[in-house]
Design a protein around this motif. Sequence first.
Motif, PDB file in Angstrom:
ATOM      1  N   ASP A 372       0.826  -1.210   0.000  1.00  0.00           N
ATOM      2  CA  ASP A 372       0.000   0.000   0.000  1.00  0.00           C
ATOM      3  C   ASP A 372       0.861   1.261   0.000  1.00  0.00           C
ATOM      4  O   ASP A 372       1.921   1.294   0.626  1.00  0.00           O
ATOM      5  CB  ASP A 372      -0.882   0.039   1.262  1.00  0.00           C
ATOM      6  N   SER A 373       0.366   2.306  -0.673  1.00  0.00           N
ATOM      7  CA  SER A 373       0.994   3.620  -0.543  1.00  0.00           C
ATOM      8  C   SER A 373       0.772   4.134   0.876  1.00  0.00           C
ATOM      9  O   SER A 373      -0.093   3.641   1.601  1.00  0.00           O
ATOM     10  CB  SER A 373       0.374   4.600  -1.533  1.00  0.00           C
ATOM     11  N   ASP A 374       1.539   5.146   1.220  1.00  0.00           N
ATOM     12  CA  ASP A 374       1.440   5.738   2.557  1.00  0.00           C
ATOM     13  C   ASP A 374       0.009   6.195   2.850  1.00  0.00           C
ATOM     14  O   ASP A 374      -0.573   6.935   2.062  1.00  0.00           O
ATOM     15  CB  ASP A 374       2.398   6.937   2.615  1.00  0.00           C
ATOM     16  N   TRP A 375      -0.532   5.749   3.965  1.00  0.00           N
ATOM     17  CA  TRP A 375      -1.907   6.120   4.322  1.00  0.00           C
ATOM     18  C   TRP A 375      -2.005   7.532   4.914  1.00  0.00           C
ATOM     19  O   TRP A 375      -3.094   8.056   5.086  1.00  0.00           O
ATOM     20  CB  TRP A 375      -2.478   5.131   5.344  1.00  0.00           C
ATOM     21  N   GLY A 376      -0.881   8.114   5.288  1.00  0.00           N
ATOM     22  CA  GLY A 376      -0.923   9.430   5.929  1.00  0.00           C
ATOM     23  C   GLY A 376      -1.251   9.297   7.404  1.00  0.00           C
ATOM     24  O   GLY A 376      -1.689   8.250   7.864  1.00  0.00           O
ATOM     25  N   PRO A 377      -1.032  10.390   8.165  1.00  0.00           N
ATOM     26  CA  PRO A 377      -1.221  10.312   9.623  1.00  0.00           C
ATOM     27  C   PRO A 377      -2.662   9.975   9.999  1.00  0.00           C
ATOM     28  O   PRO A 377      -3.599  10.543   9.446  1.00  0.00           O
ATOM     29  CB  PRO A 377      -0.860  11.718  10.117  1.00  0.00           C
ATOM     30  N   ARG A 378      -2.817   9.073  10.942  1.00  0.00           N
ATOM     31  CA  ARG A 378      -4.178   8.653  11.303  1.00  0.00           C
ATOM     32  C   ARG A 378      -4.957   9.759  12.011  1.00  0.00           C
ATOM     33  O   ARG A 378      -6.175   9.727  12.036  1.00  0.00           O
ATOM     34  CB  ARG A 378      -4.143   7.388  12.149  1.00  0.00           C
ATOM     35  N   GLU A 379      -4.236  10.739  12.588  1.00  0.00           N
ATOM     36  CA  GLU A 379      -4.948  11.852  13.239  1.00  0.00           C
ATOM     37  C   GLU A 379      -5.834  12.576  12.222  1.00  0.00           C
ATOM     38  O   GLU A 379      -6.863  13.139  12.558  1.00  0.00           O
ATOM     39  CB  GLU A 379      -3.969  12.876  13.834  1.00  0.00           C
ATOM     40  N   TYR A 380      -5.380  12.621  10.984  1.00  0.00           N
ATOM     41  CA  TYR A 380      -6.181  13.268   9.935  1.00  0.00           C
ATOM     42  C   TYR A 380      -7.082  12.264   9.220  1.00  0.00           C
ATOM     43  O   TYR A 380      -8.141  12.596   8.724  1.00  0.00           O
ATOM     44  CB  TYR A 380      -5.263  13.930   8.898  1.00  0.00           C
ATOM     45  N   ARG A 381      -6.618  11.032   9.149  1.00  0.00           N
ATOM     46  CA  ARG A 381      -7.333  10.034   8.370  1.00  0.00           C
ATOM     47  C   ARG A 381      -8.632   9.617   9.059  1.00  0.00           C
ATOM     48  O   ARG A 381      -9.657   9.437   8.420  1.00  0.00           O
ATOM     49  CB  ARG A 381      -6.423   8.821   8.176  1.00  0.00           C
ATOM     50  N   GLY A 382      -8.590   9.483  10.383  1.00  0.00           N
ATOM     51  CA  GLY A 382      -9.771   9.020  11.126  1.00  0.00           C
ATOM     52  C   GLY A 382     -10.968   9.936  10.957  1.00  0.00           C
ATOM     53  O   GLY A 382     -12.045   9.495  10.533  1.00  0.00           O
ATOM     54  N   PRO A 383     -10.812  11.229  11.288  1.00  0.00           N
ATOM     55  CA  PRO A 383     -11.972  12.120  11.174  1.00  0.00           C
ATOM     56  C   PRO A 383     -12.577  12.171   9.769  1.00  0.00           C
ATOM     57  O   PRO A 383     -13.794  12.157   9.613  1.00  0.00           O
ATOM     58  CB  PRO A 383     -11.402  13.488  11.568  1.00  0.00           C
ATOM     59  N   ILE A 384     -11.731  12.183   8.743  1.00  0.00           N
ATOM     60  CA  ILE A 384     -12.286  12.296   7.384  1.00  0.00           C
ATOM     61  C   ILE A 384     -13.034  11.015   7.008  1.00  0.00           C
ATOM     62  O   ILE A 384     -13.981  11.031   6.229  1.00  0.00           O
ATOM     63  CB  ILE A 384     -11.179  12.664   6.347  1.00  0.00           C
ATOM     64  N   TRP A 385     -12.640   9.893   7.633  1.00  0.00           N
ATOM     65  CA  TRP A 385     -13.374   8.641   7.381  1.00  0.00           C
ATOM     66  C   TRP A 385     -14.804   8.750   7.910  1.00  0.00           C
ATOM     67  O   TRP A 385     -15.760   8.338   7.263  1.00  0.00           O
ATOM     68  CB  TRP A 385     -12.645   7.472   8.053  1.00  0.00           C
ATOM     69  N   GLU A 386     -14.915   9.340   9.095  1.00  0.00           N
ATOM     70  CA  GLU A 386     -16.251   9.518   9.690  1.00  0.00           C
ATOM     71  C   GLU A 386     -17.055  10.554   8.890  1.00  0.00           C
ATOM     72  O   GLU A 386     -18.251  10.385   8.649  1.00  0.00           O
ATOM     73  CB  GLU A 386     -16.119   9.949  11.159  1.00  0.00           C
ATOM     74  N   ILE A 387     -16.375  11.597   8.420  1.00  0.00           N
ATOM     75  CA  ILE A 387     -17.057  12.652   7.641  1.00  0.00           C
ATOM     76  C   ILE A 387     -17.611  12.084   6.333  1.00  0.00           C
ATOM     77  O   ILE A 387     -18.783  12.287   5.996  1.00  0.00           O
ATOM     78  CB  ILE A 387     -16.079  13.806   7.312  1.00  0.00           C
ATOM     79  N   VAL A 388     -16.772  11.373   5.590  1.00  0.00           N
ATOM     80  CA  VAL A 388     -17.204  10.892   4.271  1.00  0.00           C
ATOM     81  C   VAL A 388     -18.303   9.835   4.425  1.00  0.00           C
ATOM     82  O   VAL A 388     -19.247   9.792   3.637  1.00  0.00           O
ATOM     83  CB  VAL A 388     -16.001  10.376   3.440  1.00  0.00           C
TER      84      VAL A 388
END
Lengths: 438, 469
Positions: A372-388
């Motif tokens: 997998d490519s870099d997923w990026g920091p989870r601090e940012y990834r988590g909230p946007i998952w809930e938003i989308v």
Amino acid sequence: MSNKMKLSGLTDLLKDLDVDSLEGVTIEGDIELDISGGGGLNPAMAYALGHEAAQISLHVANIARMLGYPIDQLFAASMGGFPQAPIAGQSRIEELIPAKFDVANMSEWATPIQEVTLGATSADGGSRKNTITLGGENALPYYFDAEMPHRNYVTMDVFDMPIGMAKAVKGNYEDVINDPAEWAKKVVRDFNADMVTIHLISTDPLINDTPAREAAKVVEDVLQAVDVPIVIGGSGNPQKDPEVLEKAAEVAEGERVLLASASLNLDYERVAKAATDYGHAVLSWTQLEINAQKELNRKLMKQCGVPRDSIVMDPTTAALGYGLDYAYTNMERIRLAALMGDDELTFPMSSGTTNAWGARESWMKESPLSQDSDWGPREYRGPIWEIVTGLTLSLAGNDMFMMMHPTSVQVLKEITQTLYGSIEADEIDITNWIGAEV
Amino acid sequence: MKINSPLEAYKFLPGTNCGECGETSCMAFASHLIDRSKKATDCIPLVNEEKYKKKYAELEALLAPEIREVVIGVGEKAVSIGGDDVLHRHKLTFFNKTAFAYDVWDTMDEKDLVERVNKIQDFKKFYVGDFLTLDMIAVRSISDDPAKFAAAVKKVMETTDFPMVLCSFNPEVLKAGLEVAAEKRPLLYAANKDNWQEVAALAQEYNVPVTVFAPNDLDLLKSLAKTFSENGIEDVVLDPGTFPTGKGLKTTFQNFLKIRRAGINGDRDIAFPIMAVPLTAWMAHDDEVSASYWETVVASVFTVKYGDIMILHSIEGYAQLPEVHIRDTIYTDPRKPVTVDPGVYEVGSPTADSPLLVTTNFALTYYTVESDLSSNGIDCYLTAIDTDGIGVEAAVAGGQLTAAKIKKGLDEAGFDMKEKLNNNVVVLPGLAARLQGDVEDETGAAVMIGPADSGRLPGWMEQNWPPQK
């Protein structure tokens, strides 16, 4: 180039010109004529400037050739080869065909969604500062067919005991995790929650088996702590929940809470009766199945006598990447059927958007897969998952979101209210977005 | 598509059941025409025989999608957009996933440009047995200098075979790009009210698809599209402008709805794919995280509702992951659950000392577990239990995953534990822990409880395998 003669003027001029009369003209100057500051007589360039200009160029070029000017060599040099018939075969569209855009509204969306009001103010015998009304739509959300009467609302989750949470979520609640009343206060005061959901999960016999009477005290505390409408959830244990929700309904009498949930796998009659006895609304929860949702709604109305204005549906939220494809279509089909008159489905909808935090992409530090490519920091990834996850369902017709992360709540409210039309912003000029330095 | 039942398509077929299409009957072939898994050209007699010529032409016209399909690029990486027939995916499914183009610009250092292009073309995220990837590069001209633009386009072409969008409002700049890249069939962006004649001429001369751009002016947008298509430029993409905030965004959303509804309802003049430009979110936000977030949010809105192609900027993983997932979500056919065949699968090269793990036949669950195991070099047997395509947690709650089902799954796969394994152990997923006792009773095996997420299986194996006697 200082000569500002218009091209049409030049055309007229040339039209009137007798070739013989050019004898006295200094052709050299005309050859150098820079028609638009571009490239002299290069036919390719002339072509780009337009048919009219090209005609003029050729005209001048022909004259020049007649007069013995080495025009073909010049062409060849400028084009890197022998010139082709410069404009042959190139159609030049002269006029924009006028058109008027028009589209009809959806005539088959004839049935409005039931309005359901949650919370009761002192005028209605409760102690909430405000009420919240869900539903009332006459079209899919944010569509132009009909204005949406009410915006979307967010109710934030509060638990009656510490629970396991994704790190990014937990960081916001560590100071209140042992005190549901303080937790409730915090989400309203700091995180802009429209409502609070108190989940009485400690009542699960497999967890703490907290007696219903004791759990009801937590409900009283939360009602004291905040003045927004509240939702009361059980533990999800089908044996215990009816009893827990009965007691909770009793202590919340007059406050018009939403009881979560009635479902087909528990004694929904007891939950429905608790709601009707104490003037509350009931959440009708089914698992991703439109016919099951119809069946339960029908039973709540016909068999249990729950009034239409007291039913909200939760057709189940699966997280982005974990079944949202079905959740989205399930909700959209429910809303479309309702708008077209299926009166077993004409109810506002709620989503357990917090489920997004079950997706590994929302909480895992990095991908367990090296490919997998870099997923990026989870601090940012988590909230946007809930938003989308929530945003997608809002487009399918969801009215109320149960959520947990403050950033997710803030952004989801911003986008849904933008689409709803209540957010003003400076208009951004996008006409030249290509050149924007971003 | 003007027809929606196999019976209607059947009328145009030879009816000889010749089998040359690979189907046993013309009726079976007709049903594949309707679900688009076959094309009319797959019927050899229909295409070749003179007597069917008229029927073939009629059938092709009836099968043509309501929204024009436009192909950008050439070769394996070519991207098709548009081609939809319905407003709601449950009615048929949506075809041709939204194409994601990420930008580069002609004022970038060459090294940065190459690095960025590589990052875009190398992006991948494992999901349900395959990788989610990105599609295109949009080259923006910030310099407005034809030579600079041509150089950037050339560099992109040397670095990737991803299709391109050439972005400038200056026809000279676009022409310079086309001179370099025309054979790659890039998408021209864009013709607007000022430059449309020149850009149309370029689209004609180089035979490439072209975008018409009329921010929040649907009359003009339609007028441009109509003018182009009536002059033989059929491959048109519509950009009604993506206003990133406030009332502008609301209007943009409604414009998308209006255009698609009109197109599906039969207004041929506007039945073209639609472009969104979530990149404009960067014009409204200063800091990178806010801009990336808002860009992802805008991209999600227009992935769900009718964006066929979009131009994006953020290449941060936290922004791209949700984007590729929401796209896959919307373009998965909602009419059939995605499952794998139940059975016992070998991962790696299992031996009698390897573990036997249990999961469900929900494709997402199965492939996630399978990839977590195989990519970490864990040799084992992996059992996919038939849960009607429901994941572990929900299947345990709903009764689709039970001890009896697990026993049945092993039996039907012909997997004899005594014969195949030395250890007599079944490893259950952490989310199915409550089945432990029942599974022990039912299978006579010792049951171990694995982690709740299969991403933690490597660590779990280190701690727990081989099991203590």
